[in-house]
Design a protein around this motif. Structure first.
Motif, PDB file in Angstrom:
ATOM      1  N   MET A   1      12.168 -24.502  13.072  1.00  0.00           N
ATOM      2  CA  MET A   1      11.733 -23.176  13.473  1.00  0.00           C
ATOM      3  C   MET A   1      11.250 -23.212  14.920  1.00  0.00           C
ATOM      4  N   PRO A   2      11.720 -22.330  15.790  1.00  0.00           N
ATOM      5  CA  PRO A   2      11.236 -22.336  17.182  1.00  0.00           C
ATOM      6  C   PRO A   2       9.716 -22.309  17.210  1.00  0.00           C
ATOM      7  N   PHE A   3       9.147 -23.099  18.096  1.00  0.00           N
ATOM      8  CA  PHE A   3       7.698 -23.284  18.080  1.00  0.00           C
ATOM      9  C   PHE A   3       6.947 -21.989  18.329  1.00  0.00           C
ATOM     10  N   ASP A   4       7.495 -21.086  19.128  1.00  0.00           N
ATOM     11  CA  ASP A   4       6.789 -19.815  19.336  1.00  0.00           C
ATOM     12  C   ASP A   4       6.716 -19.000  18.049  1.00  0.00           C
ATOM     13  N   GLN A   5       7.777 -19.062  17.244  1.00  0.00           N
ATOM     14  CA  GLN A   5       7.751 -18.391  15.939  1.00  0.00           C
ATOM     15  C   GLN A   5       6.817 -19.134  14.982  1.00  0.00           C
ATOM     16  N   PHE A   6       6.855 -20.445  15.037  1.00  0.00           N
ATOM     17  CA  PHE A   6       5.985 -21.308  14.231  1.00  0.00           C
ATOM     18  C   PHE A   6       4.517 -20.948  14.468  1.00  0.00           C
ATOM     19  N   VAL A   7       4.165 -20.706  15.719  1.00  0.00           N
ATOM     20  CA  VAL A   7       2.798 -20.318  16.069  1.00  0.00           C
ATOM     21  C   VAL A   7       2.498 -18.904  15.590  1.00  0.00           C
ATOM     22  N   ALA A   8       3.417 -17.980  15.839  1.00  0.00           N
ATOM     23  CA  ALA A   8       3.171 -16.577  15.491  1.00  0.00           C
ATOM     24  C   ALA A   8       2.946 -16.396  13.999  1.00  0.00           C
ATOM     25  N   GLU A   9       3.745 -17.064  13.177  1.00  0.00           N
ATOM     26  CA  GLU A   9       3.610 -16.884  11.731  1.00  0.00           C
ATOM     27  C   GLU A   9       2.318 -17.490  11.209  1.00  0.00           C
ATOM     28  N   GLN A  10       1.879 -18.584  11.805  1.00  0.00           N
ATOM     29  CA  GLN A  10       0.633 -19.197  11.334  1.00  0.00           C
ATOM     30  C   GLN A  10      -0.600 -18.441  11.822  1.00  0.00           C
TER      31      GLN A  10
ATOM     32  N   ARG B   1       5.788 -17.476  28.519  1.00  0.00           N
ATOM     33  CA  ARG B   1       6.221 -18.359  29.610  1.00  0.00           C
ATOM     34  C   ARG B   1       5.145 -18.489  30.675  1.00  0.00           C
ATOM     35  N   GLU B   2       4.297 -17.467  30.793  1.00  0.00           N
ATOM     36  CA  GLU B   2       3.278 -17.482  31.840  1.00  0.00           C
ATOM     37  C   GLU B   2       2.077 -18.360  31.489  1.00  0.00           C
ATOM     38  N   ASN B   3       1.891 -18.635  30.198  1.00  0.00           N
ATOM     39  CA  ASN B   3       0.754 -19.460  29.788  1.00  0.00           C
ATOM     40  C   ASN B   3       1.021 -20.902  30.200  1.00  0.00           C
ATOM     41  N   PRO B   4       0.174 -21.492  31.039  1.00  0.00           N
ATOM     42  CA  PRO B   4       0.475 -22.820  31.564  1.00  0.00           C
ATOM     43  C   PRO B   4       0.110 -23.961  30.626  1.00  0.00           C
ATOM     44  N   LEU B   5      -0.526 -23.665  29.491  1.00  0.00           N
ATOM     45  CA  LEU B   5      -1.102 -24.737  28.678  1.00  0.00           C
ATOM     46  C   LEU B   5      -0.310 -25.085  27.427  1.00  0.00           C
ATOM     47  N   THR B   6       0.110 -24.115  26.642  1.00  0.00           N
ATOM     48  CA  THR B   6       0.625 -24.417  25.307  1.00  0.00           C
ATOM     49  C   THR B   6       1.824 -25.351  25.345  1.00  0.00           C
ATOM     50  N   ALA B   7       2.802 -25.098  26.192  1.00  0.00           N
ATOM     51  CA  ALA B   7       3.982 -25.969  26.251  1.00  0.00           C
ATOM     52  C   ALA B   7       3.598 -27.373  26.708  1.00  0.00           C
ATOM     53  N   ARG B   8       2.727 -27.462  27.706  1.00  0.00           N
ATOM     54  CA  ARG B   8       2.276 -28.780  28.178  1.00  0.00           C
ATOM     55  C   ARG B   8       1.546 -29.546  27.084  1.00  0.00           C
ATOM     56  N   VAL B   9       0.613 -28.863  26.426  1.00  0.00           N
ATOM     57  CA  VAL B   9      -0.199 -29.504  25.395  1.00  0.00           C
ATOM     58  C   VAL B   9       0.672 -29.968  24.240  1.00  0.00           C
ATOM     59  N   THR B  10       1.602 -29.138  23.807  1.00  0.00           N
ATOM     60  CA  THR B  10       2.426 -29.459  22.642  1.00  0.00           C
ATOM     61  C   THR B  10       3.369 -30.605  22.923  1.00  0.00           C
TER      62      THR B  10
ATOM     63  N   GLU C   1      11.599 -27.757  29.869  1.00  0.00           N
ATOM     64  CA  GLU C   1      12.769 -27.991  29.028  1.00  0.00           C
ATOM     65  C   GLU C   1      12.515 -27.514  27.597  1.00  0.00           C
ATOM     66  N   PHE C   2      11.297 -27.739  27.118  1.00  0.00           N
ATOM     67  CA  PHE C   2      10.896 -27.299  25.780  1.00  0.00           C
ATOM     68  C   PHE C   2      11.077 -25.783  25.652  1.00  0.00           C
ATOM     69  N   MET C   3      10.591 -25.037  26.630  1.00  0.00           N
ATOM     70  CA  MET C   3      10.739 -23.580  26.579  1.00  0.00           C
ATOM     71  C   MET C   3      12.187 -23.163  26.781  1.00  0.00           C
ATOM     72  N   ASP C   4      12.908 -23.863  27.681  1.00  0.00           N
ATOM     73  CA  ASP C   4      14.299 -23.518  27.951  1.00  0.00           C
ATOM     74  C   ASP C   4      15.188 -23.744  26.726  1.00  0.00           C
TER      75      ASP C   4
ATOM     76  N   TRP D   1      12.164 -23.432  22.476  1.00  0.00           N
ATOM     77  CA  TRP D   1      11.015 -24.033  21.803  1.00  0.00           C
ATOM     78  C   TRP D   1      11.441 -24.924  20.631  1.00  0.00           C
ATOM     79  N   SER D   2      12.544 -25.628  20.786  1.00  0.00           N
ATOM     80  CA  SER D   2      13.045 -26.494  19.712  1.00  0.00           C
ATOM     81  C   SER D   2      12.401 -27.877  19.803  1.00  0.00           C
ATOM     82  N   LEU D   3      11.566 -28.206  18.815  1.00  0.00           N
ATOM     83  CA  LEU D   3      10.954 -29.536  18.802  1.00  0.00           C
ATOM     84  C   LEU D   3      11.983 -30.613  18.467  1.00  0.00           C
ATOM     85  N   LYS D   4      12.922 -30.309  17.603  1.00  0.00           N
ATOM     86  CA  LYS D   4      13.944 -31.306  17.284  1.00  0.00           C
ATOM     87  C   LYS D   4      14.732 -31.696  18.526  1.00  0.00           C
ATOM     88  N   ALA D   5      15.063 -30.708  19.341  1.00  0.00           N
ATOM     89  CA  ALA D   5      15.805 -31.005  20.570  1.00  0.00           C
ATOM     90  C   ALA D   5      14.992 -31.907  21.482  1.00  0.00           C
TER      91      ALA D   5
END
Length: 848
Positions: free
Chosen positions: A275-284, A550-559, A598-601, A604-608
């Motif tokens: 599940m794309p991580f942005d959707q993974f976050v939204a649903e939780q 995309r503007e949030n500088p933290l979540t993609a870096r942290v994850t 790359e994660f966002m591009d 948001w696929s963690l498997k990739a």
């Protein structure tokens, strides 16, 4: 003294004026003198260091008259013309709980100047000069800058890189004059990959297939097969469950059982589906607020239902509701932003640009969640019930509705009866004898020595419970209700988030105390981060989408940093839960930003991203510590090798069961109760029975083990499983004698050793060396070298001799197993002893 209504009107007018663009005051010569000689020096010396436009400690700035009137977390700092009603005066007088400045009380003449200044209407000249304001905390912090996507650098050794990751790593190594390590051998690679991606060791057949596969894409094909396995979701779902503080109980001393396994299964399935991580976050965060949410999307909100729940008698439910909301704020900060938001609960963050007001603005997102309802259960014990989803057949649900309707009627009758009964409570107390009181519980007896008017609410309620319990009509009615409750069908449930119909107001809690309300706040995000794009009243869903914008500088870096940490033992930012000013800077900042982009591009696929990392030359290096690296880079920050990592608690047990041929591959469902030391579940306040599972459930993977917060499974805790009270973003890896003793003597590992011995005797050729090689490969994914084989051969021979000499000793080693052939007891016992040695090897519990 002015009447209260005067002050109310004045404060209302000031609130209006503070929000308007007022022209500068016309200040008399006398007032100008007062301000310039008496007030401005005080502000410059004692106030502006903390209360300026950048820092705004407690939300308050002393930079203008309008700022004073707007005030901070406690409201307006001063009321012009009314010094006695002004917080500022009380603070400098040290006459209340707020004492300012913190360095000590001002001289009396300065306090008098402030009082006179307020009484004269806070005169403030337009051209006043304030002290120079310090630079905002964290203004230049690397983690708060937008994520960029740098170009992978050029390197001298063009033959080594396999993808862009390697170019960033190699460029740094070449700059330091260090060569990368060679690729690990294939047996090591398949065991490393299998443990990292699945949390399970490879089988001998899988090892042989990979080692002998000569195709150029053999490694990439192996990666794809592992990523496609259903066990991938179990492995990486367990990592997420750590951060989600998942457990099967409520916590605190009562630690009641809760049904959360449907959320756990949702996580596993979502990870397996990539599940794309942005959707993974939204649903939780807000699955319940999505348009026409599915049941799965609502189950996902269990993420923030993993908070602790206190069911002790006499507690203040509002206090523990607040604690749960605070936990959700802190968890959101740690898991998604890598910020210690919880440090701003009581005051402005001491190091990071997060104010107390901003903490409670995030708090406001979660404050409207339906939390607890109260009712009285058996023996007057107070119960609490979180919002739940219930699952069952149509017949079960219909039966539930009928019984609940009956219970509702009986509850109403009981409450009406109790109201009538309370009119006679005084007569009942007056008739109590000393002997009757002496028969009561110790904590209740002393209350009867107090006059009813002097009892607090908790004491009064305790007496009422005793009174109701003593009345026959009240027991009888309660028994009828309890009998009905027992007839309720046993439905599968899931704790979920749900918004209240009527929103709660949110306030700043002064000093973090929920009883001391400051100004009210609305949902919002820290000003140092990009603004929240939401109209009207922002919701949890808006917050979730802001987290992964995309503007949030933290979540993609942290994850992505946390994913990197799983593969190398530490993140590119070592302080994975603190990207603030007190955290560590990244060892490879360009690589971190490239990975986050790359994660966002990649949607948001963690498997990739996992595939990208494990197919890199950096990941495939040997973990051997070369002498020059020991001197230059002992902590492997430069990534010139792989890292040896002790396996996690659940994986150690799973590896033992897998080697023994016992592991069940069954997925999902209610948590299970595998063997544990006797009495381990009776260490908490409630003495619980741990009924050991039989059959397949006895050998399920470790992440399915039932987790009591107050008395967790010792086999998990000895290997550093988190306690599930707060979000865990990195497990510690300790090294203690208890771990070796557990592997040698715990019943679960003895049972695994017995099964491994039986497997070797059944599956391997009869020759001793062949059996030793097979057992060794099952445990380490490689054959033993000559020295290891010789050592094990001597050990096996000595054990066999001992057991042949003393058959009773052999029987003790093979306890709790099926009836053994007496002629084979010594040999079976010797192989069991050898299996125990192999399962206690450092290499057995280590990922190379």
């Amino acid at each position: 003294m002015r009447p209260p209504m005067y002050r109310i009107i004045r404060l209302a007018l000031l609130a209006l004026l503070a929000g308007s663009n007022l022209p500068a005051q016309t200040v008399s010569a006398e007032d100008l003198q007062l301000f310039e000689s008496g007030i401005q020096p005080i502000l410059a010396q004692h106030c502006l260091v903390c209360h300026n436009n950048e820092l705004k400690s407690s939300g308050l700035a002393f930079t203008s008259r309008a700022a004073l009137l707007e005030g901070g977390n406690r409201g307006p700092a001063a009321v012009p013309g009314d010094a006695a009603a002004s917080i500022l005066l009380r603070a400098v007088q040290h006459s209340g709980d707020l004492k300012m400045p913190p360095t000590g009380k001002l001289p009396a003449e300065q306090i008098a100047s402030i009082e006179r200044w307020i009484e004269r209407g806070l005169p403030w000249p337009a051209e006043s000069v304030s002290a120079a304001e310090p630079k905002s905390k964290g203004a230049d912090l690397w983690s708060l800058k937008p994520v960029s996507k740098p170009q992978p650098p050029a390197v001298k050794n063009e033959a080594w890189p396999r993808n862009a990751i390697d170019r960033f790593v190699l460029a740094r190594l070449e700059k330091e004059g260090i060569a990368p390590s060679p690729e690990a051998e294939r047996g090591t690679l398949i065991r490393r990959l299998s443990l990292d991606l699945l949390g399970l060791p490879p089988s001998p057949e899988q090892i042989e297939q990979f080692v002998n596969d000569k195709s150029p894409d053999a490694y990439e094909s192996l990666v794809d097969r592992l990523l496609a396995s259903q066990h991938y979701g179990e492995r990486w779902g367990r990592h997420w469950l750590d951060a989600a503080r998942y457990a099967d109980s409520d916590g605190y001393t009562i630690d009641g059982k809760r049904d959360m396994w449907m959320y756990r299964d949702w996580v596993i399935n979502a990870v397996n589906r990539d599940m794309p991580f942005d959707q993974f976050v939204a649903e939780q965060m807000a699955g319940d607020l999505l348009p026409n949410p599915t049941k799965d999307q609502v189950i996902a909100t269990g993420f923030h239902r993993n908070t602790l729940l206190n069911q002790e008698g006499g507690i203040d439910f509002e206090q523990y509701r607040v604690e749960a909301v605070v936990d959700r704020v802190s968890t959101t900060g740690a898991v998604f932003l890598g910020l210690t938001l919880g440090c701003a609960r009581c005051h402005d963050h001491k190091f990071d640009p997060i104010s107390q007001r901003e903490f409670y603005q995030i708090y406001a997102f979660f404050n409207n969640v339906d939390e607890l309802t109260k009712s009285w259960g058996e023996e007057g014990r107070q119960r609490s019930q979180n919002p739940v989803l219930e699952f069952g057949s149509p017949e079960e649900l219909a039966k539930r509705d009928i019984i609940r309707a009956q219970i509702k009627l009986l509850d109403a009758d009981l409450e009406k009866y109790k109201e009538q009964l309370l009119t006679k409570q005084g007569e009942w107390e007056a008739a109590l004898t000393k002997e009757k009181i002496a028969e009561m519980r110790e904590e209740v007896r002393g209350i009867f020595d107090m006059p009813p008017a002097e009892r607090n609410e908790i004491q009064a309620e305790a007496v009422r419970r005793v009174y109701f319990a003593s009345d026959l009509g009240s027991s009888e009615r309660q028994e009828s209700i309890d009998a009905l409750r027992k007839r309720l069908p046993d439905l599968t449930t899931a704790l979920v988030m749900r918004e209240l119909d009527e929103p709660r107001e949110a306030f700043i809690h002064l000093g973090g105390d929920f009883l001391r309300r400051g100004i009210d706040v609305k949902p919002g995000v820290p000003a140092v981060l990009p603004p929240l794009e939401a109209g009207g009243n922002p919701t949890r869903l808006d917050l979730a989408r802001w987290l992964t914008s995309r503007e949030n500088p933290l979540t993609a870096r942290v994850t992505i940093n946390r994913a990197w940490q799983r593969y190398f033992g530490q993140g590119l930012v070592d302080t994975q839960d603190d990207f603030g000013t007190q955290g560590s800077p990244p060892s490879h900042p360009e690589l971190l930003d490239w990975l986050a982009s790359e994660f966002m591009d990649r949607n948001w696929s963690l498997k990739a991203m996992h595939r990208l990392i494990v197919t890199s030359a950096t990941y495939r290096q040997t973990s051997l510590l070369r002498p020059e690296l020991h001197e230059r880079d002992p902590d492997n920050r430069l990534l010139a090798r792989q890292t040896r990592l002790r396996l996690e608690a659940e994986v150690i047990r799973d590896t033992a069961l897998s080697a023994a041929g016992l592991l069940s591959e069954k997925m999902g469902g209610p948590s299970v109760f595998p063997p544990q030391p006797e009495g381990a579940s009776k260490l908490g306040q409630i003495q619980r029975e741990w009924k050991v599972a039989e059959g397949e459930d006895r050998y399920r993977r470790g992440l399915y083990t039932h987790f009591w917060r107050s008395s967790p499974h010792p086999g998990l805790m000895v290997f550093d499983a988190p306690d599930s009270t707060t979000a865990c973003t990195r497990r510690v890896r300790s090294n203690t004698p208890l771990q070796a003793l557990t592997l040698l003597n715990d019943d679960a590992y003895i049972e695994a050793a017995q099964a491994l011995a039986a497997r070797v005797l059944q599956e391997a050729p009869a020759e001793t060396n062949s059996r030793l090689d097979y057992a060794f490969e099952l445990c380490t994914a490689r054959p033993p070298d000559a020295t290891e084989r010789e050592t094990l051969t001597r050990f096996f021979a000595s054990q066999l001799d001992d057991f042949q000499t003393d058959p009773k000793l052999a029987e003790s080693v093979l306890r709790n197993t099926a009836q053994q052939d007496q002629n084979k007891l010594p040999e079976t016992a010797a192989w069991t002893a050898t299996a125990r040695v192999l399962m206690n090897l450092d290499e057995f519990i280590t990922r190379e």
